[in-house]
Design a protein around this motif. Structure first.
Motif, PDB file in Angstrom:
ATOM      1  N   VAL A  59       0.860  -1.182   0.000  1.00  0.00           N
ATOM      2  CA  VAL A  59       0.000   0.000   0.000  1.00  0.00           C
ATOM      3  C   VAL A  59       0.895   1.230   0.000  1.00  0.00           C
ATOM      4  CG1 VAL A  59      -1.648   1.340   1.350  1.00  0.00           C
ATOM      5  CG2 VAL A  59      -1.938  -1.124   1.140  1.00  0.00           C
ATOM      6  N   HIS A  60       0.540   2.204  -0.844  1.00  0.00           N
ATOM      7  CA  HIS A  60       1.311   3.443  -0.925  1.00  0.00           C
ATOM      8  C   HIS A  60       0.400   4.629  -0.655  1.00  0.00           C
ATOM      9  CE1 HIS A  60       3.800   0.580  -3.148  1.00  0.00           C
ATOM     10  NE2 HIS A  60       4.828   1.363  -2.855  1.00  0.00           N
ATOM     11  N   ASP A  61       0.984   5.691  -0.119  1.00  0.00           N
ATOM     12  CA  ASP A  61       0.191   6.886   0.139  1.00  0.00           C
ATOM     13  C   ASP A  61       0.064   7.704  -1.143  1.00  0.00           C
ATOM     14  OD1 ASP A  61       2.541   8.343  -0.220  1.00  0.00           O
ATOM     15  OD2 ASP A  61       2.831   8.739   1.914  1.00  0.00           O
ATOM     16  N   ARG A  62      -0.587   8.857  -1.028  1.00  0.00           N
ATOM     17  CA  ARG A  62      -0.843   9.690  -2.208  1.00  0.00           C
ATOM     18  C   ARG A  62       0.437  10.120  -2.901  1.00  0.00           C
ATOM     19  NH1 ARG A  62      -5.305  14.292  -2.000  1.00  0.00           N
ATOM     20  NH2 ARG A  62      -6.534  12.597  -2.875  1.00  0.00           N
ATOM     21  N   ASP A  63       1.548  10.254  -2.157  1.00  0.00           N
ATOM     22  CA  ASP A  63       2.813  10.685  -2.737  1.00  0.00           C
ATOM     23  C   ASP A  63       3.667   9.529  -3.240  1.00  0.00           C
ATOM     24  OD1 ASP A  63       2.234  13.363  -2.163  1.00  0.00           O
ATOM     25  OD2 ASP A  63       2.965  13.127  -0.108  1.00  0.00           O
ATOM     26  N   LEU A 118      -0.782   1.167   9.109  1.00  0.00           N
ATOM     27  CA  LEU A 118      -2.209   0.859   9.166  1.00  0.00           C
ATOM     28  C   LEU A 118      -2.408  -0.598   9.550  1.00  0.00           C
ATOM     29  CD1 LEU A 118      -3.201   2.514   5.750  1.00  0.00           C
ATOM     30  CD2 LEU A 118      -3.637   3.488   8.027  1.00  0.00           C
ATOM     31  N   HIS A 119      -3.583  -0.874  10.090  1.00  0.00           N
ATOM     32  CA  HIS A 119      -3.945  -2.256  10.439  1.00  0.00           C
ATOM     33  C   HIS A 119      -5.367  -2.528   9.963  1.00  0.00           C
ATOM     34  CE1 HIS A 119      -4.293  -6.022  12.616  1.00  0.00           C
ATOM     35  NE2 HIS A 119      -5.429  -5.591  13.136  1.00  0.00           N
ATOM     36  N   GLY A 171      -3.148  11.327   3.629  1.00  0.00           N
ATOM     37  CA  GLY A 171      -2.600  10.784   2.398  1.00  0.00           C
ATOM     38  C   GLY A 171      -2.551   9.269   2.366  1.00  0.00           C
ATOM     39  N   PHE A 172      -2.509   8.617   3.559  1.00  0.00           N
ATOM     40  CA  PHE A 172      -2.536   7.159   3.597  1.00  0.00           C
ATOM     41  C   PHE A 172      -3.804   6.631   2.928  1.00  0.00           C
ATOM     42  CE2 PHE A 172       0.267   6.215   7.597  1.00  0.00           C
ATOM     43  CZ  PHE A 172       1.323   6.853   6.987  1.00  0.00           C
ATOM     44  N   TYR A 173      -4.911   7.340   3.123  1.00  0.00           N
ATOM     45  CA  TYR A 173      -6.208   6.857   2.670  1.00  0.00           C
ATOM     46  C   TYR A 173      -6.533   7.263   1.234  1.00  0.00           C
ATOM     47  CZ  TYR A 173      -6.882   5.838   7.607  1.00  0.00           C
ATOM     48  OH  TYR A 173      -6.757   5.342   8.876  1.00  0.00           O
ATOM     49  N   TYR A 174      -5.653   8.055   0.626  1.00  0.00           N
ATOM     50  CA  TYR A 174      -5.912   8.513  -0.733  1.00  0.00           C
ATOM     51  C   TYR A 174      -4.812   8.086  -1.702  1.00  0.00           C
ATOM     52  CZ  TYR A 174      -9.936  11.099   0.848  1.00  0.00           C
ATOM     53  OH  TYR A 174     -11.175  11.419   1.359  1.00  0.00           O
ATOM     54  N   PRO A 176      -3.202   5.065  -4.294  1.00  0.00           N
ATOM     55  CA  PRO A 176      -3.884   4.359  -5.395  1.00  0.00           C
ATOM     56  C   PRO A 176      -4.648   3.120  -4.971  1.00  0.00           C
ATOM     57  CG  PRO A 176      -1.486   4.079  -5.517  1.00  0.00           C
ATOM     58  CD  PRO A 176      -1.746   5.139  -4.497  1.00  0.00           C
ATOM     59  N   GLN A 177      -4.201   2.434  -3.909  1.00  0.00           N
ATOM     60  CA  GLN A 177      -4.895   1.216  -3.498  1.00  0.00           C
ATOM     61  C   GLN A 177      -6.113   1.482  -2.634  1.00  0.00           C
ATOM     62  OE1 GLN A 177      -1.606   1.724  -2.892  1.00  0.00           O
ATOM     63  NE2 GLN A 177      -0.548   0.304  -4.266  1.00  0.00           N
ATOM     64  N   LEU A 178      -6.146   2.620  -1.925  1.00  0.00           N
ATOM     65  CA  LEU A 178      -7.195   2.841  -0.932  1.00  0.00           C
ATOM     66  C   LEU A 178      -8.147   3.974  -1.257  1.00  0.00           C
ATOM     67  CD1 LEU A 178      -5.188   2.390   2.405  1.00  0.00           C
ATOM     68  CD2 LEU A 178      -6.340   0.667   1.016  1.00  0.00           C
ATOM     69  N   GLU A 179      -7.862   4.757  -2.301  1.00  0.00           N
ATOM     70  CA  GLU A 179      -8.666   5.962  -2.541  1.00  0.00           C
ATOM     71  C   GLU A 179     -10.137   5.647  -2.757  1.00  0.00           C
ATOM     72  OE1 GLU A 179      -8.649  10.057  -5.181  1.00  0.00           O
ATOM     73  OE2 GLU A 179      -7.298   8.418  -5.718  1.00  0.00           O
ATOM     74  N   GLU A 180     -10.446   4.625  -3.555  1.00  0.00           N
ATOM     75  CA  GLU A 180     -11.845   4.299  -3.828  1.00  0.00           C
ATOM     76  C   GLU A 180     -12.519   3.700  -2.592  1.00  0.00           C
ATOM     77  OE1 GLU A 180     -14.084   4.260  -6.606  1.00  0.00           O
ATOM     78  OE2 GLU A 180     -12.772   5.833  -7.337  1.00  0.00           O
ATOM     79  N   GLU A 181     -11.932   2.644  -2.066  1.00  0.00           N
ATOM     80  CA  GLU A 181     -12.580   1.893  -0.989  1.00  0.00           C
ATOM     81  C   GLU A 181     -12.644   2.666   0.317  1.00  0.00           C
ATOM     82  OE1 GLU A 181     -12.151  -2.418   1.336  1.00  0.00           O
ATOM     83  OE2 GLU A 181     -10.808  -1.899  -0.313  1.00  0.00           O
ATOM     84  N   ILE A 182     -11.567   3.344   0.678  1.00  0.00           N
ATOM     85  CA  ILE A 182     -11.510   4.021   1.970  1.00  0.00           C
ATOM     86  C   ILE A 182     -11.660   5.534   1.818  1.00  0.00           C
ATOM     87  CG2 ILE A 182     -10.191   4.323   4.086  1.00  0.00           C
ATOM     88  CD1 ILE A 182     -11.085   1.421   3.465  1.00  0.00           C
ATOM     89  N   GLY A 183     -10.837   6.149   0.969  1.00  0.00           N
ATOM     90  CA  GLY A 183     -10.927   7.597   0.782  1.00  0.00           C
ATOM     91  C   GLY A 183     -12.294   8.034   0.318  1.00  0.00           C
ATOM     92  N   GLY A 184     -12.948   7.180  -0.492  1.00  0.00           N
ATOM     93  CA  GLY A 184     -14.308   7.474  -0.925  1.00  0.00           C
ATOM     94  C   GLY A 184     -15.346   6.858  -0.020  1.00  0.00           C
TER      95      GLY A 184
END
Length: 510
Positions: A59-63, A118-119, A171-174, A176-184
């Motif tokens: 998992v990668h952050d927004r940066d 994250l956990h 940024g952790f939540y946005y 590429p892997q988490l933006e849809e499921e979590i960030g959204g």
């Protein structure tokens, strides 16, 4: 009286419950120790419900920086015997309330802040942005300290242990892997200042674990509550096409689009495999604030496991690959997989049916909706019959119109070579009857968009006219017309009816 009690009579029960109790101030002061303990004890028992198939992925952050996915020893938390009600387990302090309607999901997953990463925890979830209740906004100001001290106090009364205190790291939540499921999907709880003070508490009981993440700024708060539960599939493989069932509480939204024969391209990771056969395209919907991308994904995975399916691709289809197919092609499948295949997470599976037929599935997963396209690979069953010139003449004399067998490329007006014998018979008819004038009319079934159906039927009629004039027929004897699905000759609720409605007709003029 401040409303710090649990749902129902929880406050009264908590005041009498046993076990170690800490003040909110003491809990915050011990954060470094508790977080370190959680990390040091990671090699011990991990929370079983957190072990989903994607936990092992980077998992990668927004940066673009990697974000550690950390284990947690749930047994390091002292068991609580407090009487606790139902999700979300506690009410807001007096004067505070969710700003919007909360997101309540029967099964979702959320990555709680822990240590430097994250956990994952999955189960029933509740999330919301919290602020001053609407009826008091003119007379009350938001106080992060008031809200936090109230909630932390009631959590301590419930036997919770604080396992994190630090910045939200939005940024952790946005990434590429988490933006849809979590960030959204959990947007009300994570779309805040990156440095928002964030605490995570865990309540361990004999029959369940409860995780709470609270983030506060100077003007609002975000709250996530998850009752950790193992996943139980609610969608079972069907015996009839399209074989996939809706998860419990979900429905098909718009009427699904089913075609007796068509082609859909499935991305394999390096190229598309174009699969022909019976097709189905539809939505997987639930009220947006109850929709869970994770719940849909897990149910699909369960059905594919049941079918012995093979995961062909998981991820995002490259933009340049998606753009090989235009919007006219994608339109009939848009409820299932939209017009822009690169903008969401995709799962592609294939499996073999007991009858020997191969089935392909392309699933679209977005934060507020999902859908899938199913194709059962089959050869075309010809339903049109070749009519010789004399038979065409007899039917025109009797009825003034006759349907002919002309087959086209999928979603195109290109006439397939197999149609040449029928066109030769139409040419013979026109040559033998030089005074005969015809209207060539194209028709479709009602699958797909009405405007596109009319356009395509017109283009196909024009292709037939062009083929006849190329064979030496005077263009003045022919006109082309397209009616889409406006003039059915059978119902569109069966394969046979839709096949009859997809036709080219010759109609006598004058």
């Amino acid at each position: 009286m401040r409303k710090t009690m649990m749902v129902g009579t929880l406050a009264m029960l908590l005041s009498a419950c046993g076990g170690k109790q800490e003040t909110a101030t003491d809990a915050v002061g011990s954060t470094d120790a508790t977080t370190a303990a959680a990390t040091d004890e990671a090699a011990a028992t991990e929370t079983p419900a957190a072990q989903s198939s994607l936990d092992k992925d980077a998992v990668h952050d927004r940066d673009g920086n990697p974000v550690p996915l950390l284990p947690f020893d749930i047994n390091s938390v002292e068991a609580s015997t407090a009487a606790i009600g139902e999700l979300p387990f506690f009410s807001m302090p007096e004067g505070y309330a969710p700003v919007n309607r909360p997101h309540v999901r029967s099964h979702a997953r959320f990555p709680f802040r822990l240590g430097d990463g994250l956990h994952w925890v999955e189960g029933a979830s509740w999330s919301a942005k919290v602020g001053v209740s609407s009826e008091l906004r003119r007379e009350k100001e938001f106080s992060a300290r008031e809200l936090r001290r109230n909630l932390e106090t009631v959590l301590q009364q419930a036997g919770a242990r604080q396992v994190f205190d630090g910045p939200l790291q939005r940024g952790f939540y946005y990434g590429p892997q988490l933006e849809e499921e979590i960030g959204g999907g959990f947007i009300d709880a994570v779309n805040m200042d990156t440095g928002a003070q964030t605490t995570v508490h865990v309540i361990r009981q004999a029959d369940r674990n409860i995780w709470v993440q609270l983030s506060t700024t100077g003007h609002d708060a975000g709250l996530v509550v998850v009752e950790e539960r193992p996943f139980t599939a609610t969608a079972k493989l069907l015996t009839e096409f399209p074989y996939l069932a809706m998860p419990e509480g979900y429905d098909q939204g718009n009427r699904p689009k089913q075609r007796d024969f068509d082609m859909y391209p499935f991305w394999t990771g390096s190229d598309f495999e174009e699969v022909e056969g019976r097709t189905w395209a539809g939505q997987v919907t639930k009220g947006e604030r109850g929709f869970s991308m994770h719940e849909v994904r897990r149910n699909l995975q369960s059905m594919m496991d049941e079918a012995g399916g093979v995961l062909v691709f998981e991820g995002r289809i490259p933009k340049e690959a998606s753009e090989r197919y235009d919007s006219n092609f994608k339109g009939p499948y848009s409820d299932g997989t939209s017009f822009v295949w690169q903008d969401y997470d995709s799962l592609v599976y294939r499996f073999d049916r007991p009858d020997g037929h191969q089935v392909w599935v392309h699933a679209r997963l977005e934060y507020g909706s999902a859908g899938w396209v199913v194709v059962e690979r089959k050869e075309l069953v010809q339903t049109a019959a070749l009519l010789p010139a004399d038979a065409l003449k007899r039917q025109l004399d009797a009825d003034g119109r006759v349907a002919i067998e002309v087959n086209f490329a999928v979603d195109k007006a290109d006439i397939l070579p197999a149609s040449r014998p029928q066109l030769e018979q139409v040419l013979a008819l026109l040559r033998d009857n030089p005074s005969l004038k015809l209207s060539v009319e194209g028709h479709t079934d009602d699958t797909g968009q009405a405007a596109r159906n009319r356009e395509l039927s017109q283009q196909r009629a024009q292709s037939v006219v062009a083929a006849l004039t190329a064979g030496g027929i005077d263009a003045a004897r022919l006109v082309a017309a397209g009616y889409g699905a406006e003039r059915p000759v059978a119902g569109n609720d069966s394969e046979q009816g839709r096949a009859r409605n997809r036709r080219v007709e010759l109609v006598r003029r004058g």
